[in-house]
Design an enzyme around this catalytic site. Structure first.
Site, PDB file in Angstrom:
ATOM      1  N   GLU A  93       4.009   5.758  -6.233  1.00 28.55           N
ATOM      2  CA  GLU A  93       5.288   5.432  -6.846  1.00 28.55           C
ATOM      3  C   GLU A  93       6.447   6.141  -6.192  1.00 28.55           C
ATOM      4  O   GLU A  93       6.311   7.240  -5.658  1.00 28.55           O
ATOM      5  CB  GLU A  93       5.243   5.834  -8.327  1.00 28.55           C
ATOM      6  CG  GLU A  93       4.306   4.952  -9.086  1.00 28.55           C
ATOM      7  CD  GLU A  93       3.686   5.672 -10.256  1.00 28.55           C
ATOM      8  OE1 GLU A  93       3.276   4.990 -11.194  1.00 28.55           O
ATOM      9  OE2 GLU A  93       3.606   6.896 -10.239  1.00 28.55           O
ATOM     10  N   CYS A 106      12.748   9.972  -5.464  1.00 27.84           N
ATOM     11  CA  CYS A 106      11.555  10.801  -5.656  1.00 27.84           C
ATOM     12  C   CYS A 106      10.402  10.092  -4.939  1.00 27.84           C
ATOM     13  O   CYS A 106      10.115   8.935  -5.214  1.00 27.84           O
ATOM     14  CB  CYS A 106      11.305  10.937  -7.154  1.00 27.84           C
ATOM     15  SG  CYS A 106       9.879  11.944  -7.553  1.00 27.84           S
ATOM     16  N   CYS A 113      -4.241  13.455  -6.108  1.00 31.86           N
ATOM     17  CA  CYS A 113      -3.965  14.839  -5.692  1.00 31.86           C
ATOM     18  C   CYS A 113      -5.208  15.671  -5.930  1.00 31.86           C
ATOM     19  O   CYS A 113      -5.882  15.525  -6.950  1.00 31.86           O
ATOM     20  CB  CYS A 113      -2.790  15.421  -6.479  1.00 31.86           C
ATOM     21  SG  CYS A 113      -2.354  17.097  -5.938  1.00 31.86           S
ATOM     22  N   CYS A 117      -3.974  20.041 -11.359  1.00 31.13           N
ATOM     23  CA  CYS A 117      -3.290  20.793 -12.415  1.00 31.13           C
ATOM     24  C   CYS A 117      -3.600  20.173 -13.783  1.00 31.13           C
ATOM     25  O   CYS A 117      -3.644  18.951 -13.924  1.00 31.13           O
ATOM     26  CB  CYS A 117      -1.786  20.797 -12.170  1.00 31.13           C
ATOM     27  SG  CYS A 117      -1.337  21.549 -10.602  1.00 31.13           S
ATOM     28  N   CYS A 120      -1.092  17.555 -15.332  1.00 28.28           N
ATOM     29  CA  CYS A 120      -0.597  16.475 -14.465  1.00 28.28           C
ATOM     30  C   CYS A 120      -1.605  15.334 -14.414  1.00 28.28           C
ATOM     31  O   CYS A 120      -2.775  15.555 -14.088  1.00 28.28           O
ATOM     32  CB  CYS A 120      -0.351  17.028 -13.060  1.00 28.28           C
ATOM     33  SG  CYS A 120       0.078  15.748 -11.859  1.00 28.28           S
ATOM     34  N   GLY A 167       1.070  13.597  -5.533  1.00 29.42           N
ATOM     35  CA  GLY A 167       0.455  14.305  -4.427  1.00 29.42           C
ATOM     36  C   GLY A 167       1.083  15.650  -4.129  1.00 29.42           C
ATOM     37  O   GLY A 167       2.171  15.977  -4.597  1.00 29.42           O
ATOM     38  N   SER A 199       8.497  19.890  -2.943  1.00 30.63           N
ATOM     39  CA  SER A 199       7.984  20.566  -4.129  1.00 30.63           C
ATOM     40  C   SER A 199       6.507  20.840  -3.917  1.00 30.63           C
ATOM     41  O   SER A 199       5.747  19.949  -3.540  1.00 30.63           O
ATOM     42  CB  SER A 199       8.171  19.658  -5.360  1.00 30.63           C
ATOM     43  OG  SER A 199       7.575  20.242  -6.502  1.00 30.63           O
ATOM     44  N   SER A 221       6.216  24.942  -7.941  1.00 31.37           N
ATOM     45  CA  SER A 221       5.742  24.688  -9.305  1.00 31.37           C
ATOM     46  C   SER A 221       5.042  25.936  -9.815  1.00 31.37           C
ATOM     47  O   SER A 221       3.870  26.158  -9.530  1.00 31.37           O
ATOM     48  CB  SER A 221       4.789  23.489  -9.294  1.00 31.37           C
ATOM     49  OG  SER A 221       5.503  22.327  -8.952  1.00 31.37           O
ATOM     50  N   LEU A 222       5.768  26.731 -10.561  1.00 35.21           N
ATOM     51  CA  LEU A 222       5.242  28.032 -10.990  1.00 35.21           C
ATOM     52  C   LEU A 222       4.432  27.895 -12.294  1.00 35.21           C
ATOM     53  O   LEU A 222       3.257  28.206 -12.334  1.00 35.21           O
ATOM     54  CB  LEU A 222       6.405  29.019 -11.151  1.00 35.21           C
ATOM     55  CG  LEU A 222       6.035  30.488 -11.257  1.00 35.21           C
ATOM     56  CD1 LEU A 222       5.211  30.964 -10.061  1.00 35.21           C
ATOM     57  CD2 LEU A 222       7.307  31.348 -11.386  1.00 35.21           C
ATOM     58  N   HIS A 223       5.050  27.476 -13.343  1.00 39.10           N
ATOM     59  CA  HIS A 223       4.382  27.097 -14.603  1.00 39.10           C
ATOM     60  C   HIS A 223       3.722  28.222 -15.385  1.00 39.10           C
ATOM     61  O   HIS A 223       3.257  27.994 -16.494  1.00 39.10           O
ATOM     62  CB  HIS A 223       3.336  25.996 -14.389  1.00 39.10           C
ATOM     63  CG  HIS A 223       3.859  24.793 -13.699  1.00 39.10           C
ATOM     64  ND1 HIS A 223       5.021  24.164 -14.069  1.00 39.10           N
ATOM     65  CD2 HIS A 223       3.373  24.081 -12.657  1.00 39.10           C
ATOM     66  CE1 HIS A 223       5.221  23.118 -13.271  1.00 39.10           C
ATOM     67  NE2 HIS A 223       4.257  23.052 -12.409  1.00 39.10           N
ATOM     68  N   ASN A 300       5.409  16.075 -20.140  1.00 38.77           N
ATOM     69  CA  ASN A 300       5.245  14.669 -20.462  1.00 38.77           C
ATOM     70  C   ASN A 300       3.791  14.442 -20.840  1.00 38.77           C
ATOM     71  O   ASN A 300       2.932  14.400 -19.965  1.00 38.77           O
ATOM     72  CB  ASN A 300       5.608  13.865 -19.218  1.00 38.77           C
ATOM     73  CG  ASN A 300       6.231  12.575 -19.598  1.00 38.77           C
ATOM     74  OD1 ASN A 300       6.432  12.290 -20.761  1.00 38.77           O
ATOM     75  ND2 ASN A 300       6.524  11.783 -18.602  1.00 38.77           N
ATOM     76  N   CYS A 343       4.999   6.514 -14.255  1.00 38.04           N
ATOM     77  CA  CYS A 343       5.099   7.116 -12.935  1.00 38.04           C
ATOM     78  C   CYS A 343       4.060   8.203 -12.781  1.00 38.04           C
ATOM     79  O   CYS A 343       3.883   9.025 -13.658  1.00 38.04           O
ATOM     80  CB  CYS A 343       6.471   7.742 -12.738  1.00 38.04           C
ATOM     81  SG  CYS A 343       7.665   6.531 -12.275  1.00 38.04           S
TER      82      CYS A 343
HETATM   83  N1  SAH Z   1       2.442  18.459  -6.042  1.00 34.50           N
HETATM   84  C1  SAH Z   1       3.769  18.935  -6.030  1.00 34.50           C
HETATM   85  C2  SAH Z   1       4.807  17.831  -6.164  1.00 34.50           C
HETATM   86  C3  SAH Z   1       4.503  16.736  -7.117  1.00 34.50           C
HETATM   87  S1  SAH Z   1       4.479  17.162  -8.821  1.00 34.50           S
HETATM   88  C4  SAH Z   1       3.969  19.987  -7.098  1.00 34.50           C
HETATM   89  O1  SAH Z   1       3.085  20.180  -7.918  1.00 34.50           O
HETATM   90  O2  SAH Z   1       4.999  20.651  -7.072  1.00 34.50           O
HETATM   91  C5  SAH Z   1       6.228  17.353  -9.164  1.00 34.50           C
HETATM   92  C6  SAH Z   1       6.506  18.159 -10.414  1.00 34.50           C
HETATM   93  O3  SAH Z   1       6.127  17.442 -11.603  1.00 34.50           O
HETATM   94  C7  SAH Z   1       5.757  19.476 -10.430  1.00 34.50           C
HETATM   95  O4  SAH Z   1       6.608  20.527 -10.776  1.00 34.50           O
HETATM   96  C8  SAH Z   1       4.736  19.222 -11.505  1.00 34.50           C
HETATM   97  O5  SAH Z   1       4.325  20.422 -12.069  1.00 34.50           O
HETATM   98  C9  SAH Z   1       5.478  18.329 -12.484  1.00 34.50           C
HETATM   99  N2  SAH Z   1       4.600  17.637 -13.423  1.00 34.50           N
HETATM  100  C10 SAH Z   1       3.348  17.181 -13.202  1.00 34.50           C
HETATM  101  N3  SAH Z   1       2.847  16.613 -14.320  1.00 34.50           N
HETATM  102  C11 SAH Z   1       3.795  16.707 -15.263  1.00 34.50           C
HETATM  103  C12 SAH Z   1       3.864  16.318 -16.638  1.00 34.50           C
HETATM  104  N4  SAH Z   1       2.856  15.683 -17.226  1.00 34.50           N
HETATM  105  N5  SAH Z   1       5.001  16.563 -17.312  1.00 34.50           N
HETATM  106  C13 SAH Z   1       6.030  17.179 -16.696  1.00 34.50           C
HETATM  107  N6  SAH Z   1       6.022  17.583 -15.419  1.00 34.50           N
HETATM  108  C14 SAH Z   1       4.906  17.368 -14.695  1.00 34.50           C
HETATM  109 FE1  SF4 Z   2      -0.993  17.750  -7.651  1.00 34.12          FE
HETATM  110 FE2  SF4 Z   2       1.519  18.515  -8.181  1.00 34.12          FE
HETATM  111 FE3  SF4 Z   2       0.073  17.131  -9.986  1.00 34.12          FE
HETATM  112 FE4  SF4 Z   2      -0.572  19.669  -9.469  1.00 34.12          FE
HETATM  113  S1  SF4 Z   2       1.364  18.929 -10.368  1.00 34.12           S
HETATM  114  S2  SF4 Z   2      -2.015  17.961  -9.625  1.00 34.12           S
HETATM  115  S3  SF4 Z   2      -0.135  19.776  -7.284  1.00 34.12           S
HETATM  116  S4  SF4 Z   2       0.755  16.406  -8.017  1.00 34.12           S
END
Ligand code: SAH
Ligand code: SF4
Length: 384
Positions: A93, A106, A113, A117, A120, A167, A199, A221-223, A300, A343
Site C-alpha cells: 500500500e 507513505c 515484514c 512487532c 503491527c 515493511g 522509519s 520506532s521506539l515504543h 490502531n 492500510c
Molecule cells: N518498519 C518500519 C516502518 C513501517 S511501520 C518501522 O517499524 O518503523 C511505520 C510506523 O507505524 C511505525 O512507527 C510502527 O510502529 C507504526 N505502527 C505499526 N502498527 C501500528 C498500529 N497498529 N497502530 C499504530 N501504529 C502502528
Molecule cells: Fe515491521 Fe515496522 Fe510493523 Fe514492526 S512496525 S512489524 S518493523 S512494519
C-alpha cells in the site's frame, strides 16, 4: 513473458551504466530519467527528444513497468490510498496525505515484514519478500503522475515521502538506497533530504550505512523506554538493544539533514503509556544525549494483537509530561477515516480479492494513522 529491464529499478547512475551497456552516451540517461520520472512517460516513442537509435534499442530491451493498482480509495479529506499488486498474491500500500503546505506519500518497502512487532498487523502477517527498487519507486511514480492528472496541476504534488508503509526499509537496504536516490534526484522528483524520512524499528548496522550512503531524515520506532518491554513489543530489540540503538541515532545525527531523530511511540493501553514510562523515556534520552522529537501514535487496534489503544486523555497526559521536560512532542492525528481501508493489513493475501476487499472494509486504517502526521512535521517550521 518479457525479460525486459525495468528502468524504474535504476537511479540515475544505474541508468547511465545501462545506457553505456547499450553503447549510448551517459548523458542520454539524464534525458531518459527526466522523461520517466518528471513527465511520467513509459512509452519510448513519446520521448521525442531522445535519439531515434536509443529509442529503438530501448524498445527491444527495456520497459517502464509500474505496479497494477488493485484498489484506490479517496477520502473526503483528500487522503488517497492505493493497494498495488506485487504478484504471487501479495499486495502493498501507498497513501497520499495532502496538507496545506505539503503533500506526503507513505511508501512500502516490503511485502510483509520479518520484524514481527506485536502491535503491527503487517508484522503479524509475516514476511513475503523484499520489494525491488522499481517497486518502491513505482509507488511514487504512479502517485505523483496520477495526482497531477487528478488535480489538474502540472507542478509537483508530492513534496514529502515517508517510508512508513509496510515493511522494514532497513531490512531491504540494497533496494532502498537507489530508490531514495531517485526520490532526491533533481532530474527525477527532486525531494529535499529533509523531506524524505526512513522509519526503522532499529536495524543498527544499517542506520550507520545509511548515514554514509544516503542520509535522509530518520524516524525510529521506539515504543518502549526499557529493554524488557521493547524486547516484547519489537523483537529486533533483542538483537539491537536500546542503548545500541540510541548510540546509532547519535552517530547518524552527525550526517543527517536534520538535527534531531523522530521517535515514534505507539500508545498501548496499560502497556507502555504510564507516567512512569514517560519519566523513563525522559531519563533515557537525557542520559544518552540524543537530540530528538517524539511522535505519539494512538494504537490502531486489530483483534489478533490483544492490545488496546490508550485513551485520549492518557495520550495527552503522556505528551504533556514529555513536553514539560522540554521534549518536542506531537500526537499523530488520523486521516482518511471515512475510507477506513486497511492500510498495512491486507498484504498477506490478495489471491481472493473479494475476501481481501471485505477484510479491507472491516479493518481499521493503520498506515494512514502512521502517516497522518508525517514524522517530518515538527521540523517543517524550520524550513520556513
Ligand atoms: N518498519 C518500519 C516502518 C513501517 S511501520 C518501522 O517499524 O518503523 C511505520 C510506523 O507505524 C511505525 O512507527 C510502527 O510502529 C507504526 N505502527 C505499526 N502498527 C501500528 C498500529 N497498529 N497502530 C499504530 N501504529 C502502528
Ligand atoms: Fe515491521 Fe515496522 Fe510493523 Fe514492526 S512496525 S512489524 S518493523 S512494519
Amino acid at each position: 513473458m518479457t525479460t525486459a529491464t525495468n528502468l524504474l529499478d535504476f537511479d540515475l547512475e544505474g541508468l547511465a551504466a545501462f545506457c553505456e551497456r547499450l553503447g549510448e552516451k551517459r548523458f542520454r540517461a539524464t534525458q531518459l530519467f527526466r522523461w520517466i520520472h518528471q513527465r511520467g512517460a513509459s512509452d519510448f516513442t513519446q520521448m521525442t527528444d531522445l535519439a531515434k537509435s536509443l529509442r529503438g534499442k530501448l524498445a527491444g530491451v527495456a520497459q517502464v513497468q509500474g505496479l497494477p493498482v488493485i484498489t484506490q480509495h479517496i477520502s473526503a479529506d483528500g487522503t488517497i490510498k492505493w493497494l498495488f499488486d506485487v504478484g504471487d498474491g501479495n499486495a502493498v500500500e501507498a497513501v497520499f496525505i495532502p496538507e496545506d503546505d505539503r503533500g506526503t506519500l507513505c511508501v512500502s518497502s516490503q511485502a510483509g515484514c520479518a520484524v514481527g512487532c506485536r502491535f503491527c498487523s503487517t508484522g503479524h502477517q509475516g514476511f513475503s519478500r523484499n520489494l525491488s527498487t522499481g517497486e518502491i519507486v513505482a509507488q511514487l511514480w504512479f502517485a505523483e503522475h496520477f495526482l497531477r492528472k487528478h488535480l489538474g496541476r502540472d507542478e509537483r504534488i508530492i513534496s514529502n515521502v515517508v517510508m512508513m508503509g509496510m515493511g522494514e526499509p532497513l531490512q531491504n537496504y540494497a533496494a532502498l538506497v537507489p530508490a531514495l536516490r531517485t526520490m532526491l534526484d533533481d532530474n527525477a522528483y527532486g525531494l529535499s533530504r529533509r523531506r524524505v524520512t526512513v522509519s526503522t524499528s532499529g536495524v543498527v548496522p544499517m542506520i550507520d550505512r545509511l548515514a554514509q550512503d544516503c542520509p535522509v531524515a530518520m524516524a525510529v520506532s521506539l515504543h518502549a523506554p526499557n529493554d524488557p518491554l521493547r524486547d516484547d513489543l519489537v523483537p529486533l530489540n533483542r538483537k539491537y538493544p536500546i542503548a545500541e540503538l540510541l548510540a546509532a541515532c547519535k552517530r547518524y545525527l552527525d550526517h543527517a539533514p536534520r538535527d534531531f531523530i523522530t521517535f515514534e511511540y505507539c500508545m498501548l493501553d496499560g502497556v507502555n503509556d504510564s507516567d512512569a514510562h514517560a519519566q523513563q523515556l525522559i531519563d533515557l534520552v537525557r542520559s544518552q544525549g540524543v537530540s530528538c522529537k517524539f511522535n505519539l501514535i494512538p494504537f490502531n487496534p486489530f483483534p489478533a494483537s490483544g492490545l488496546l489503544r490508550s485513551p485520549a486523555p492518557r495520550v495527552q497526559a503522556f505528551a504533556r509530561t514529555l513536553a514539560d521536560a522540554g521534549i518536542v512532542t506531537t500526537v499523530r492525528k488520523t486521516r482518511g477515516d471515512d475510507i477506513d481501508a486497511a492500510c498495512g493489513q491486507l498484504a498477506g493475501d490478495v489471491k481472493d480479492r473479494t475476501r481481501a476487499a471485505d477484510r479491507m472494509a472491516q479493518r481499521r486504517t493503520v498506515m494512514m494513522q502512521r502517516a497522518g502526521a508525517p514524522a517530518a512535521r515538527p521540523a517543517m517550521t524550520q524550513e520556513h
